[in-house]
Design a protein around this motif. Structure first.
Motif, PDB file in Angstrom:
ATOM      1  N   ARG A 108       8.736 -14.601  -6.658  1.00  0.00           N
ATOM      2  CA  ARG A 108       7.965 -13.556  -7.436  1.00  0.00           C
ATOM      3  C   ARG A 108       8.563 -12.232  -6.911  1.00  0.00           C
ATOM      4  O   ARG A 108       8.862 -12.003  -5.734  1.00  0.00           O
ATOM      5  N   ASN A 154       7.216 -10.029 -12.244  1.00  0.00           N
ATOM      6  CA  ASN A 154       6.485 -11.202 -12.774  1.00  0.00           C
ATOM      7  C   ASN A 154       5.285 -11.415 -12.001  1.00  0.00           C
ATOM      8  O   ASN A 154       4.574 -12.512 -11.752  1.00  0.00           O
ATOM      9  N   ASN A 155       4.868 -10.488 -11.313  1.00  0.00           N
ATOM     10  CA  ASN A 155       3.487 -10.327 -10.345  1.00  0.00           C
ATOM     11  C   ASN A 155       2.318  -9.979 -11.090  1.00  0.00           C
ATOM     12  O   ASN A 155       1.424  -9.331 -10.839  1.00  0.00           O
ATOM     13  N   LEU A 160      -0.388 -11.373 -14.420  1.00  0.00           N
ATOM     14  CA  LEU A 160      -1.244 -12.524 -15.035  1.00  0.00           C
ATOM     15  C   LEU A 160      -0.399 -13.196 -16.185  1.00  0.00           C
ATOM     16  O   LEU A 160      -0.157 -14.464 -16.462  1.00  0.00           O
ATOM     17  N   SER A 196       2.316 -15.377 -15.068  1.00  0.00           N
ATOM     18  CA  SER A 196       1.939 -16.463 -14.035  1.00  0.00           C
ATOM     19  C   SER A 196       2.605 -17.542 -13.953  1.00  0.00           C
ATOM     20  O   SER A 196       2.678 -18.348 -12.969  1.00  0.00           O
ATOM     21  N   ASP A 197       3.312 -17.940 -15.053  1.00  0.00           N
ATOM     22  CA  ASP A 197       4.231 -19.515 -15.233  1.00  0.00           C
ATOM     23  C   ASP A 197       5.667 -19.131 -15.008  1.00  0.00           C
ATOM     24  O   ASP A 197       6.537 -19.913 -15.135  1.00  0.00           O
TER      25      ASP A 197
END
Length: 212
Positions: A100, A115-116, A118, A121-122
């Motif tokens: 992350r 990519n932190n 929601l 999240s994947d």
């Protein structure tokens, strides 16, 4: 659709930065890079320590003192926020690592990629890392990897590999265990492809988790 729009906006911003740099010499860009790093260090009250002191401290940085170790050979500054559970990547071992991250452009003082959130999240940015006699090499997976989607290459920035000598890779097995986390100031020469081309430094917050 939102993901595509986000990437398009990022590319437009980077293209604008690139076009602004067209009239600058490489020396001028490097001077701006050094100034941006210096400004962040001053504004954030970063306590820069030498590699000798880092070694004397047991290869740890004191977060309460905002310590960053400067690696003279590549210009990367590193703060180990958490050493992490698990164990270090062994010599001759290859492992998947899930990251992350948040990438901040220090030249514009703005978050450029993360990519932190929601929405992602994947999205763990996944890379395959190999330790060969203490030299680490890695490549991004092309599936569900934001760095690959945006910058179009599986090459992992050199700055991202610096922590592997000092952190553990693991998967928490109880609530008292945490994965490794570092903060890095990465000059263009050790950064992603756009940073290398247009010469700008980035600040990264990255977690490292052993994959499967």
């Amino acid at each position: 659709m939102k993901r595509i729009q986000y990437i398009i906006l990022l590319f437009l911003g980077l293209s604008f930065l690139w076009s602004c740099n067209d009239t600058e010499t490489y020396a001028e860009r490097k001077a701006k890079e050094r100034a941006a790093i210096g400004k962040y260090i001053a504004d954030s009250a970063v306590n820069v320590i030498s590699e000798a002191k880092f070694k004397a401290n047991g290869y740890k940085t004191d977060v309460s003192k905002n310590e960053f170790v400067l690696f003279e050979s590549n210009g990367v500054y590193m703060q180990i926020v958490r050493q992490g559970c698990g164990e270090k990547l062994k010599d001759g071992e290859t492992a998947y690592v899930l990251c992350r991250f948040t990438e901040r452009n220090l030249l514009t003082d703005s978050i450029q990629l993360t990519n932190n959130i929601l929405y992602y999240s994947d999205y763990y940015d996944k890379m395959s890392v190999t330790n060969t006699s203490g030299t680490f090499t890695a490549s991004f997976d092309t599936k569900k990897c934001l760095m690959y989607q945006v910058y179009g290459t599986t090459s992992v920035p050199g700055g991202w590999l610096v922590p592997f000598t000092y952190i553990n890779l693991g998967r928490p097995e109880n609530e008292n265990e945490e994965i490794a986390k570092v903060r890095l100031i990465v000059p263009a020469a050790q950064g992603q492809s756009y940073a290398m081309q247009t010469v700008y430094p980035c600040l990264y917050d990255i977690t490292y988790k052993r994959g499967r």
